[in-house]
Design a protein around this motif. Structure first.
Motif, PDB file in Angstrom:
ATOM      1  N   ALA A  75       0.827  -1.205   0.000  1.00 20.96           N
ATOM      2  CA  ALA A  75       0.000   0.000   0.000  1.00 20.96           C
ATOM      3  C   ALA A  75       0.860   1.252   0.000  1.00 20.96           C
ATOM      4  O   ALA A  75       0.527   2.261  -0.635  1.00 20.96           O
ATOM      5  N   LEU A  76       1.989   1.204   0.730  1.00 16.05           N
ATOM      6  CA  LEU A  76       2.900   2.349   0.761  1.00 16.05           C
ATOM      7  C   LEU A  76       3.485   2.616  -0.620  1.00 16.05           C
ATOM      8  O   LEU A  76       3.584   3.767  -1.051  1.00 16.05           O
ATOM      9  N   ILE A  77       3.856   1.562  -1.325  1.00 19.14           N
ATOM     10  CA  ILE A  77       4.408   1.724  -2.675  1.00 19.14           C
ATOM     11  C   ILE A  77       3.364   2.329  -3.608  1.00 19.14           C
ATOM     12  O   ILE A  77       3.661   3.250  -4.393  1.00 19.14           O
ATOM     13  N   ARG A  78       2.130   1.824  -3.505  1.00 20.83           N
ATOM     14  CA  ARG A  78       1.062   2.398  -4.343  1.00 20.83           C
ATOM     15  C   ARG A  78       0.807   3.856  -3.978  1.00 20.83           C
ATOM     16  O   ARG A  78       0.549   4.694  -4.854  1.00 20.83           O
ATOM     17  N   ALA A  79       0.913   4.153  -2.679  1.00 22.76           N
ATOM     18  CA  ALA A  79       0.733   5.539  -2.244  1.00 22.76           C
ATOM     19  C   ALA A  79       1.840   6.429  -2.785  1.00 22.76           C
ATOM     20  O   ALA A  79       1.603   7.589  -3.134  1.00 22.76           O
ATOM     21  N   GLN A  80       3.061   5.868  -2.875  1.00 23.20           N
ATOM     22  CA  GLN A  80       4.172   6.630  -3.443  1.00 23.20           C
ATOM     23  C   GLN A  80       3.905   6.961  -4.910  1.00 23.20           C
ATOM     24  O   GLN A  80       4.201   8.065  -5.373  1.00 23.20           O
ATOM     25  N   VAL A  81       3.341   5.990  -5.636  1.00 29.69           N
ATOM     26  CA  VAL A  81       3.018   6.229  -7.044  1.00 29.69           C
ATOM     27  C   VAL A  81       1.987   7.343  -7.159  1.00 29.69           C
ATOM     28  O   VAL A  81       2.129   8.275  -7.964  1.00 29.69           O
ATOM     29  N   VAL A  82       0.954   7.251  -6.328  1.00 34.26           N
ATOM     30  CA  VAL A  82      -0.077   8.297  -6.332  1.00 34.26           C
ATOM     31  C   VAL A  82       0.514   9.634  -5.932  1.00 34.26           C
ATOM     32  O   VAL A  82       0.195  10.682  -6.520  1.00 34.26           O
ATOM     33  N   TYR A  83       1.395   9.603  -4.925  1.00 35.67           N
ATOM     34  CA  TYR A  83       2.008  10.829  -4.418  1.00 35.67           C
ATOM     35  C   TYR A  83       2.797  11.550  -5.512  1.00 35.67           C
ATOM     36  O   TYR A  83       2.591  12.740  -5.766  1.00 35.67           O
ATOM     37  N   PHE A  84       3.688  10.829  -6.165  1.00 41.62           N
ATOM     38  CA  PHE A  84       4.526  11.483  -7.166  1.00 41.62           C
ATOM     39  C   PHE A  84       3.738  11.850  -8.416  1.00 41.62           C
ATOM     40  O   PHE A  84       4.087  12.806  -9.111  1.00 41.62           O
ATOM     41  N   THR A  85       2.681  11.096  -8.699  1.00 40.42           N
ATOM     42  CA  THR A  85       1.794  11.497  -9.794  1.00 40.42           C
ATOM     43  C   THR A  85       1.109  12.817  -9.458  1.00 40.42           C
ATOM     44  O   THR A  85       1.014  13.722 -10.294  1.00 40.42           O
ATOM     45  N   GLU A  86       0.656  12.916  -8.197  1.00 44.18           N
ATOM     46  CA  GLU A  86       0.009  14.151  -7.746  1.00 44.18           C
ATOM     47  C   GLU A  86       1.005  15.306  -7.728  1.00 44.18           C
ATOM     48  O   GLU A  86       0.673  16.436  -8.090  1.00 44.18           O
ATOM     49  N   MET A  87       2.251  15.010  -7.323  1.00 44.14           N
ATOM     50  CA  MET A  87       3.275  16.061  -7.308  1.00 44.14           C
ATOM     51  C   MET A  87       3.555  16.569  -8.727  1.00 44.14           C
ATOM     52  O   MET A  87       3.777  17.764  -8.941  1.00 44.14           O
ATOM     53  N   TYR A  88       3.544  15.641  -9.684  1.00 43.16           N
ATOM     54  CA  TYR A  88       3.742  16.051 -11.070  1.00 43.16           C
ATOM     55  C   TYR A  88       2.641  17.012 -11.504  1.00 43.16           C
ATOM     56  O   TYR A  88       2.905  18.043 -12.148  1.00 43.16           O
ATOM     57  N   LYS A  89       1.405  16.699 -11.130  1.00 38.19           N
ATOM     58  CA  LYS A  89       0.289  17.570 -11.497  1.00 38.19           C
ATOM     59  C   LYS A  89       0.423  18.943 -10.824  1.00 38.19           C
ATOM     60  O   LYS A  89       0.189  19.984 -11.446  1.00 38.19           O
ATOM     61  N   PHE A 149       3.150  20.503  -9.716  1.00 36.48           N
ATOM     62  CA  PHE A 149       4.227  21.330 -10.255  1.00 36.48           C
ATOM     63  C   PHE A 149       4.022  21.637 -11.731  1.00 36.48           C
ATOM     64  O   PHE A 149       4.536  22.639 -12.229  1.00 36.48           O
ATOM     65  N   ASN A 150       3.262  20.820 -12.404  1.00 39.30           N
ATOM     66  CA  ASN A 150       2.898  21.151 -13.778  1.00 39.30           C
ATOM     67  C   ASN A 150       1.971  22.364 -13.784  1.00 39.30           C
ATOM     68  O   ASN A 150       2.118  23.278 -14.616  1.00 39.30           O
ATOM     69  N   ASP A 151       1.020  22.379 -12.823  1.00 35.96           N
ATOM     70  CA  ASP A 151       0.155  23.551 -12.680  1.00 35.96           C
ATOM     71  C   ASP A 151       0.974  24.780 -12.307  1.00 35.96           C
ATOM     72  O   ASP A 151       0.716  25.891 -12.800  1.00 35.96           O
ATOM     73  N   LEU A 152       1.954  24.589 -11.430  1.00 37.05           N
ATOM     74  CA  LEU A 152       2.811  25.702 -11.019  1.00 37.05           C
ATOM     75  C   LEU A 152       3.606  26.248 -12.200  1.00 37.05           C
ATOM     76  O   LEU A 152       3.745  27.471 -12.359  1.00 37.05           O
ATOM     77  N   THR A 153       4.104  25.347 -13.030  1.00 38.79           N
ATOM     78  CA  THR A 153       4.851  25.769 -14.213  1.00 38.79           C
ATOM     79  C   THR A 153       3.977  26.612 -15.137  1.00 38.79           C
ATOM     80  O   THR A 153       4.426  27.637 -15.683  1.00 38.79           O
ATOM     81  N   ASP A 154       2.721  26.205 -15.294  1.00 33.48           N
ATOM     82  CA  ASP A 154       1.812  26.969 -16.152  1.00 33.48           C
ATOM     83  C   ASP A 154       1.581  28.376 -15.602  1.00 33.48           C
ATOM     84  O   ASP A 154       1.368  29.325 -16.368  1.00 33.48           O
ATOM     85  N   GLN A 155       1.634  28.515 -14.251  1.00 32.34           N
ATOM     86  CA  GLN A 155       1.369  29.822 -13.644  1.00 32.34           C
ATOM     87  C   GLN A 155       2.559  30.763 -13.730  1.00 32.34           C
ATOM     88  O   GLN A 155       2.396  31.974 -13.908  1.00 32.34           O
ATOM     89  N   ILE A 156       3.773  30.229 -13.590  1.00 34.21           N
ATOM     90  CA  ILE A 156       4.937  31.124 -13.497  1.00 34.21           C
ATOM     91  C   ILE A 156       5.805  31.095 -14.750  1.00 34.21           C
ATOM     92  O   ILE A 156       6.746  31.870 -14.867  1.00 34.21           O
ATOM     93  N   ASP A 157       5.473  30.192 -15.681  1.00 33.26           N
ATOM     94  CA  ASP A 157       6.317  30.054 -16.867  1.00 33.26           C
ATOM     95  C   ASP A 157       6.154  31.243 -17.798  1.00 33.26           C
ATOM     96  O   ASP A 157       5.080  31.825 -17.920  1.00 33.26           O
ATOM     97  N   GLN A 158       7.254  31.602 -18.443  1.00 36.30           N
ATOM     98  CA  GLN A 158       7.207  32.640 -19.487  1.00 36.30           C
ATOM     99  C   GLN A 158       6.836  31.958 -20.793  1.00 36.30           C
ATOM    100  O   GLN A 158       7.552  31.076 -21.266  1.00 36.30           O
ATOM    101  N   ALA A 159       5.725  32.372 -21.334  1.00 44.72           N
ATOM    102  CA  ALA A 159       5.183  31.706 -22.521  1.00 44.72           C
ATOM    103  C   ALA A 159       6.170  31.727 -23.675  1.00 44.72           C
ATOM    104  O   ALA A 159       6.847  32.723 -23.934  1.00 44.72           O
TER     105      ALA A 159
END
Length: 206
Positions: free
Chosen positions: A153-167, A169-179
């Protein structure tokens, strides 16, 4: 194990939040509105990451916490067995002492009394000892049966965690990125800014 899991998740959360707090306290936030907006976006991302991390920490930590809760009872059973053994040895020694004496009437009476006193104590010790001998191996083996699904369960949670982290920071990149800027262009811009700083007389090499 319990402490290491707790420290792992706690350290991750504290580090993430501290980064955003330190940057928000940077004087540049008062001087540059664009930088302030970027840092606010980063702070929001860090708090989202911390919130998600706290949920995952509780999930992983609770398994260890529940397992450790059985140890007080286990330790108490071992102590009760040890106390029963001491009582048994004490009364057995008493019986042996009377058996070594001359078989007079008073001695035989005391020997009989000592044996009667010994019998339930011996039975109590043997019962406690048998219980531990039967159940300790089962308890030892249960570690695998208990923790394996928890670690899965911890390993699956890690997968979910890093998937969520990707989302996040991807949202963060869209906010602060220079187009329109590529990674190579950003690198060149950073090098250009650094070159400007190096050109200042106060940082020039002697």
């Amino acid at each position: 194990l319990e402490n290491n899991i707790f420290k792992y998740f706690t350290t991750m959360s504290k580090a993430a939040v501290k980064i955003s707090v330190d940057l928000l306290n940077n004087p540049l936030c008062e001087q540059d509105q664009a930088f302030l907006e970027a840092m606010n976006a980063l702070d929001t991302a860090m708090k989202r990451m911390d919130s998600f991390n706290q949920e995952k920490k509780l999930s992983a930590f609770s398994a260890c916490f529940r397992y450790s809760g059985v140890f007080p009872s286990l330790n108490m059973a071992v102590k009760r067995r040890e106390q029963a053994l001491q009582d048994y040895k004490r009364l057995q020694s008493k019986v042996e002492k009377y058996e070594e004496k001359d078989k007079t009437g008073p001695v035989m009476v005391k020997l009989h009394q000592a044996k009667e006193e010994l019998r339930p104590v011996k039975e109590d010790f043997e019962a406690k000892n048998k219980q531990l001998l039967d159940e300790m191996p089962k308890f030892y083996q249960s570690r695998i049966d208990y923790f394996q699904p928890s670690f899965e369960a911890l390993i699956r949670a890690q997968v979910v965690y890093f998937t969520e982290m990707y989302k996040i920071f991807n949202d963060l990149t869209d906010q602060i990125d220079q187009a329109g800027m590529t990674d190579d262009q950003r690198q060149k811009e950073t090098e250009a800014k650094l070159s400007e700083l190096r050109a200042l007389s106060i940082v020039a090499d002697d």
